[in-house]
Design a protein around this motif. Structure first.
Motif, PDB file in Angstrom:
ATOM      1  N   LYS A  83       0.833  -1.205   0.000  1.00  0.00           N
ATOM      2  CA  LYS A  83       0.000   0.000   0.000  1.00  0.00           C
ATOM      3  C   LYS A  83       0.875   1.265   0.000  1.00  0.00           C
ATOM      4  O   LYS A  83       0.527   2.265  -0.620  1.00  0.00           O
ATOM      5  CB  LYS A  83      -0.900  -0.024   1.234  1.00  0.00           C
ATOM      6  N   GLN A  84       2.003   1.182   0.697  1.00  0.00           N
ATOM      7  CA  GLN A  84       2.909   2.340   0.731  1.00  0.00           C
ATOM      8  C   GLN A  84       3.494   2.607  -0.655  1.00  0.00           C
ATOM      9  O   GLN A  84       4.052   3.650  -0.923  1.00  0.00           O
ATOM     10  CB  GLN A  84       4.060   2.139   1.740  1.00  0.00           C
ATOM     11  N   MET A  85       3.393   1.600  -1.525  1.00  0.00           N
ATOM     12  CA  MET A  85       3.925   1.719  -2.885  1.00  0.00           C
ATOM     13  C   MET A  85       2.783   1.913  -3.890  1.00  0.00           C
ATOM     14  O   MET A  85       2.967   1.731  -5.086  1.00  0.00           O
ATOM     15  CB  MET A  85       4.714   0.457  -3.230  1.00  0.00           C
ATOM     16  N   GLY A  86       1.601   2.201  -3.384  1.00  0.00           N
ATOM     17  CA  GLY A  86       0.449   2.423  -4.274  1.00  0.00           C
ATOM     18  C   GLY A  86       0.000   1.170  -5.000  1.00  0.00           C
ATOM     19  O   GLY A  86      -0.466   1.233  -6.138  1.00  0.00           O
ATOM     20  N   MET A  87       0.154   0.011  -4.339  1.00  0.00           N
ATOM     21  CA  MET A  87      -0.286  -1.246  -4.957  1.00  0.00           C
ATOM     22  C   MET A  87      -1.386  -1.873  -4.102  1.00  0.00           C
ATOM     23  O   MET A  87      -1.210  -2.052  -2.896  1.00  0.00           O
ATOM     24  CB  MET A  87       0.892  -2.223  -5.077  1.00  0.00           C
ATOM     25  N   THR A 105      -3.910 -13.151  -5.490  1.00  0.00           N
ATOM     26  CA  THR A 105      -4.394 -11.860  -5.958  1.00  0.00           C
ATOM     27  C   THR A 105      -3.187 -11.142  -6.556  1.00  0.00           C
ATOM     28  O   THR A 105      -2.065 -11.626  -6.441  1.00  0.00           O
ATOM     29  CB  THR A 105      -5.025 -11.042  -4.806  1.00  0.00           C
ATOM     30  N   ALA A 106      -3.448 -10.024  -7.216  1.00  0.00           N
ATOM     31  CA  ALA A 106      -2.307  -9.252  -7.725  1.00  0.00           C
ATOM     32  C   ALA A 106      -2.332  -7.891  -7.069  1.00  0.00           C
ATOM     33  O   ALA A 106      -3.385  -7.238  -7.018  1.00  0.00           O
ATOM     34  CB  ALA A 106      -2.403  -9.113  -9.236  1.00  0.00           C
ATOM     35  N   PHE A 107      -1.192  -7.462  -6.531  1.00  0.00           N
ATOM     36  CA  PHE A 107      -1.088  -6.114  -5.993  1.00  0.00           C
ATOM     37  C   PHE A 107      -0.615  -5.219  -7.121  1.00  0.00           C
ATOM     38  O   PHE A 107       0.429  -5.478  -7.723  1.00  0.00           O
ATOM     39  CB  PHE A 107      -0.106  -6.067  -4.817  1.00  0.00           C
ATOM     40  N   ARG A 108      -1.433  -4.194  -7.399  1.00  0.00           N
ATOM     41  CA  ARG A 108      -1.072  -3.332  -8.521  1.00  0.00           C
ATOM     42  C   ARG A 108      -1.679  -1.944  -8.369  1.00  0.00           C
ATOM     43  O   ARG A 108      -2.628  -1.759  -7.601  1.00  0.00           O
ATOM     44  CB  ARG A 108      -1.529  -3.974  -9.822  1.00  0.00           C
ATOM     45  N   PRO A 109      -1.138  -0.961  -9.131  1.00  0.00           N
ATOM     46  CA  PRO A 109      -1.764   0.363  -9.093  1.00  0.00           C
ATOM     47  C   PRO A 109      -3.121   0.318  -9.788  1.00  0.00           C
ATOM     48  O   PRO A 109      -3.344  -0.541 -10.644  1.00  0.00           O
ATOM     49  CB  PRO A 109      -0.789   1.244  -9.880  1.00  0.00           C
ATOM     50  N   LYS A 110      -4.017   1.261  -9.413  1.00  0.00           N
ATOM     51  CA  LYS A 110      -5.380   1.162  -9.917  1.00  0.00           C
ATOM     52  C   LYS A 110      -5.787   2.279 -10.878  1.00  0.00           C
ATOM     53  O   LYS A 110      -6.644   2.068 -11.709  1.00  0.00           O
ATOM     54  CB  LYS A 110      -6.354   1.179  -8.730  1.00  0.00           C
ATOM     55  N   THR A 112      -5.427   5.306 -13.846  1.00  0.00           N
ATOM     56  CA  THR A 112      -4.708   5.462 -15.114  1.00  0.00           C
ATOM     57  C   THR A 112      -3.388   6.196 -14.910  1.00  0.00           C
ATOM     58  O   THR A 112      -2.357   5.798 -15.447  1.00  0.00           O
ATOM     59  CB  THR A 112      -5.587   6.242 -16.125  1.00  0.00           C
ATOM     60  N   SER A 113      -3.414   7.263 -14.095  1.00  0.00           N
ATOM     61  CA  SER A 113      -2.172   8.031 -13.960  1.00  0.00           C
ATOM     62  C   SER A 113      -1.102   7.213 -13.225  1.00  0.00           C
ATOM     63  O   SER A 113       0.077   7.274 -13.571  1.00  0.00           O
ATOM     64  CB  SER A 113      -2.415   9.377 -13.281  1.00  0.00           C
ATOM     65  N   SER A 114      -1.511   6.424 -12.220  1.00  0.00           N
ATOM     66  CA  SER A 114      -0.530   5.584 -11.518  1.00  0.00           C
ATOM     67  C   SER A 114       0.006   4.493 -12.452  1.00  0.00           C
ATOM     68  O   SER A 114       1.201   4.181 -12.441  1.00  0.00           O
ATOM     69  CB  SER A 114      -1.160   4.912 -10.302  1.00  0.00           C
ATOM     70  N   LEU A 115      -0.880   3.913 -13.258  1.00  0.00           N
ATOM     71  CA  LEU A 115      -0.453   2.868 -14.189  1.00  0.00           C
ATOM     72  C   LEU A 115       0.516   3.444 -15.220  1.00  0.00           C
ATOM     73  O   LEU A 115       1.502   2.806 -15.598  1.00  0.00           O
ATOM     74  CB  LEU A 115      -1.662   2.254 -14.898  1.00  0.00           C
ATOM     75  N   ASP A 116       0.218   4.670 -15.666  1.00  0.00           N
ATOM     76  CA  ASP A 116       1.111   5.301 -16.651  1.00  0.00           C
ATOM     77  C   ASP A 116       2.483   5.570 -16.056  1.00  0.00           C
ATOM     78  O   ASP A 116       3.502   5.465 -16.722  1.00  0.00           O
ATOM     79  CB  ASP A 116       0.518   6.629 -17.147  1.00  0.00           C
ATOM     80  N   LYS A 117       2.489   5.901 -14.799  1.00  0.00           N
ATOM     81  CA  LYS A 117       3.755   6.221 -14.119  1.00  0.00           C
ATOM     82  C   LYS A 117       4.620   4.960 -14.010  1.00  0.00           C
ATOM     83  O   LYS A 117       5.789   4.952 -14.375  1.00  0.00           O
ATOM     84  CB  LYS A 117       3.414   6.754 -12.716  1.00  0.00           C
ATOM     85  N   ASN A 118       4.045   3.912 -13.498  1.00  0.00           N
ATOM     86  CA  ASN A 118       4.742   2.629 -13.422  1.00  0.00           C
ATOM     87  C   ASN A 118       3.734   1.542 -13.050  1.00  0.00           C
ATOM     88  O   ASN A 118       3.187   1.564 -11.960  1.00  0.00           O
ATOM     89  CB  ASN A 118       5.864   2.679 -12.373  1.00  0.00           C
ATOM     90  N   PRO A 119       3.484   0.611 -13.974  1.00  0.00           N
ATOM     91  CA  PRO A 119       2.401  -0.355 -13.747  1.00  0.00           C
ATOM     92  C   PRO A 119       2.819  -1.597 -12.955  1.00  0.00           C
ATOM     93  O   PRO A 119       2.140  -2.615 -13.026  1.00  0.00           O
ATOM     94  CB  PRO A 119       2.018  -0.750 -15.179  1.00  0.00           C
ATOM     95  N   PHE A 120       3.907  -1.545 -12.212  1.00  0.00           N
ATOM     96  CA  PHE A 120       4.433  -2.746 -11.551  1.00  0.00           C
ATOM     97  C   PHE A 120       3.373  -3.495 -10.734  1.00  0.00           C
ATOM     98  O   PHE A 120       2.632  -2.909  -9.955  1.00  0.00           O
ATOM     99  CB  PHE A 120       5.601  -2.360 -10.638  1.00  0.00           C
ATOM    100  N   ARG A 121       3.327  -4.797 -10.958  1.00  0.00           N
ATOM    101  CA  ARG A 121       2.344  -5.633 -10.254  1.00  0.00           C
ATOM    102  C   ARG A 121       3.054  -6.846  -9.683  1.00  0.00           C
ATOM    103  O   ARG A 121       4.019  -7.322 -10.281  1.00  0.00           O
ATOM    104  CB  ARG A 121       1.263  -6.154 -11.196  1.00  0.00           C
ATOM    105  N   ILE A 122       2.547  -7.336  -8.555  1.00  0.00           N
ATOM    106  CA  ILE A 122       3.104  -8.579  -8.016  1.00  0.00           C
ATOM    107  C   ILE A 122       1.981  -9.583  -7.811  1.00  0.00           C
ATOM    108  O   ILE A 122       1.046  -9.359  -7.027  1.00  0.00           O
ATOM    109  CB  ILE A 122       3.881  -8.364  -6.698  1.00  0.00           C
ATOM    110  N   PHE A 123       2.071 -10.690  -8.554  1.00  0.00           N
ATOM    111  CA  PHE A 123       1.118 -11.787  -8.409  1.00  0.00           C
ATOM    112  C   PHE A 123       1.473 -12.480  -7.098  1.00  0.00           C
ATOM    113  O   PHE A 123       2.583 -13.002  -6.936  1.00  0.00           O
ATOM    114  CB  PHE A 123       1.272 -12.738  -9.602  1.00  0.00           C
ATOM    115  N   THR A 124       0.548 -12.456  -6.152  1.00  0.00           N
ATOM    116  CA  THR A 124       0.856 -12.923  -4.802  1.00  0.00           C
ATOM    117  C   THR A 124      -0.037 -14.112  -4.443  1.00  0.00           C
ATOM    118  O   THR A 124      -1.251 -13.980  -4.396  1.00  0.00           O
ATOM    119  CB  THR A 124       0.642 -11.768  -3.797  1.00  0.00           C
ATOM    120  N   SER A 125       0.596 -15.238  -4.213  1.00  0.00           N
ATOM    121  CA  SER A 125      -0.155 -16.447  -3.899  1.00  0.00           C
ATOM    122  C   SER A 125       0.001 -16.774  -2.425  1.00  0.00           C
ATOM    123  O   SER A 125       1.047 -16.517  -1.827  1.00  0.00           O
ATOM    124  CB  SER A 125       0.380 -17.632  -4.715  1.00  0.00           C
TER     125      SER A 125
END
Ligand code: OOG
Ligand code: NI
Length: 460
Positions: A83-87, A105-110, A112-125
């Motif tokens: 959450k501190q990383m906007g995911m 689940t996947a932790f990711r930004p939600k 458009t502007s955050s996704l444009d900045k950096n869309p990094f996601r982590i698939f977390t099992s």
């Protein structure tokens, strides 16, 4: 003393993504080779097709990663960290239906502007210990997992600090990244002895990978490519052993969802914990790999349903198939999935972002009245409104299960149980898991609202 401003979570995520990628390059040099290959292919494609709709500034930094956690407490703390990383947790994937005893689940930004900045996601099992059939082993695994602490104490302090004060300044953000890497790094020394490791592995290799180690080592990172078929062909030429088949839909004029392939997981030496002090024995572990993906349009529930039906028709990949045969088979079957954006949009199979055409912009001040009374379809036909597909930012459970299986090796498939698993996961996340269809729909609606604002008077 002047208070330092807080760094935006989007910037923390961008720094984290690049730090993690640098760490993984050092740990798995083949991943670095893969990034080079992907950058080469992407530069070529950009030269030939400069107008490709999916090209954005984010492409060079775009990655996803994956981790496998052992306990709900780990999931809870990691969600606070991300959450501190906007995911945020988006999408629920029950992989137990494919015989893998986890849900994800996947932790990711939600936005458009955050996704444009950096869309990094982590698939977390999260491992579902209740699916371990043998009770003795189940209890042993639970005990091992409850004893480990995958977070550096500084990380826990920094999360708390950020939650209390509403953010982190530059120094603290850098410290958060530095210490959070500790959670994701590789541990050559197993947490368990050889006998326990083998017992877990025999039941399911995933158990050994999750409960056998001190932390949830990042098991792959995935750059995004504009031509996955080319990368698949070129991997072998560059000494990167490819997975047999590209997962997901076939190549199309209008790319949809997600296509993925990877290089085979490395076989790495590990040291088992000694059964008596000072005593260790050695073994081999397979978990870490590199993956590549190409992303297409986000599909609506109707589009997903059509996709799933067509994939079902294709059946499953058999050992005598190769990627070429498989892609040809898929290509034929997918002829019944429309392959122009116009048709896809008309049949409501994908989500789109709408905007005013430059022609319309130039007309706005002079004769906006000419838009009055016109509906969306007419405005599109008249060249007033343009639309582009929204990129799919999420994952595909069947592909994810395919990736798990290809890298864990053969194993007995566990059976599924527990209807309320999603709600249970949400209780540990302390929030609902965001439905990705809702997110895409919001982005689509927002674009329509903006266009409407600009064209006051028309009846979209
Ligand atoms: C996760 C596999 C899922 C993807 O790209 O579908 C995944 C794992 O192996 O832990 O990353
Ligand atoms: Ni992946």
């Amino acid at each position: 003393m002047i208070a330092q401003p807080f760094v935006s979570p989007d910037d923390i995520r961008a720094m984290f993504c690049s730090a993690l990628s640098d760490m993984y390059k050092k740990e798995v040099p083949l991943y670095g080779d893969l990034i080079e290959l992907v950058n080469d292919v992407n530069s070529e494609i950009k030269k030939v097709k400069p107008d490709l709709w999916e090209i954005g500034d984010r492409l060079r930094v775009e990655r996803h990663g994956a981790i496998r956690l052992g306990t709900s407490e780990e999931l809870s703390t990691i969600s606070r960290m991300f959450k501190q990383m906007g995911m945020y947790a988006v999408g629920y994937y029950d992989l137990s239906t494919s015989g893998v005893p986890v849900h994800s689940t996947a932790f990711r930004p939600k936005t458009t502007s955050s996704l444009d900045k950096n869309p990094f996601r982590i698939f977390t099992s999260l491992l579902r210990t209740e699916l371990i059939p043998d009770l003795n082993l189940r209890n042993k695994v639970i005990e091992i997992l409850n004893e480990r602490d995958i977070f550096h104490p500084n990380v826990k302090e920094l999360i708390l600090k950020s939650e209390n004060q509403g953010g982190l300044n530059k120094i603290d953000s850098e410290l958060l990244i530095e210490y959070s890497l500790e959670t994701f790094k590789w541990h050559k020394s197993a947490l368990v002895d050889e006998e326990t490791y083998n017992e877990m592995k025999k039941t399911h290799p995933l158990l050994a990978d999750v409960a056998g180690f001190k932390g949830p080592h990042i098991n792959h990172l995935t750059p995004r490519t504009l031509d996955i078929d080319a990368v698949q062909r070129m991997m072998a030429e560059r000494g990167i052993p490819p997975k047999k088949v590209i997962e997901g839909p076939p190549v199309r004029e209008c790319p949809i969802l997600l296509r993925q392939t990877s290089f085979q997981a490395l076989t790495e030496p590990i040291n088992f914990a000694g059964s008596s002090p000072g005593e260790t024995s050695q073994g081999l572990h397979r978990a870490r790999f590199g993956e590549i993906e190409s992303r297409g349009a986000a599909l609506t529930p109707a589009g997903h349903e059509l996709y799933q039906n067509l994939m079902k028709q294709a059946g499953s990949f058999t050992p005598t198939d190769n990627n070429e045969i498989w892609q040809i088979r898929l290509g034929k079957i997918f002829q019944s999935f429309p392959d122009t954006w116009e048709e896809i949009r008309k049949q409501n199979l994908a989500y789109f972002k709408y905007s005013l055409s430059s022609f319309a912009q130039s007309q706005l001040s002079s004769s906006s009245s000419s838009f009055i009374g016109k509906g969306l379809e007419e405005l599109i036909k008249d060249g007033i409104i343009n639309y582009t597909p929204i990129v799919y930012e999420d994952f595909l459970p069947a592909s994810a299960a395919g990736i798990f299986q290809s890298n864990l090796g053969e194993h007995v498939k566990t059976t599924t149980s527990g209807l309320n698993a999603k709600e249970e996961m949400e209780s540990h996340l302390n929030s609902k898991i965001q439905d990705y269809f809702e997110l895409y729909n919001e982005i689509q609606q927002l674009s329509l609202d903006q266009v409407k604002q600009q064209l006051i008077g028309c009846t979209i």
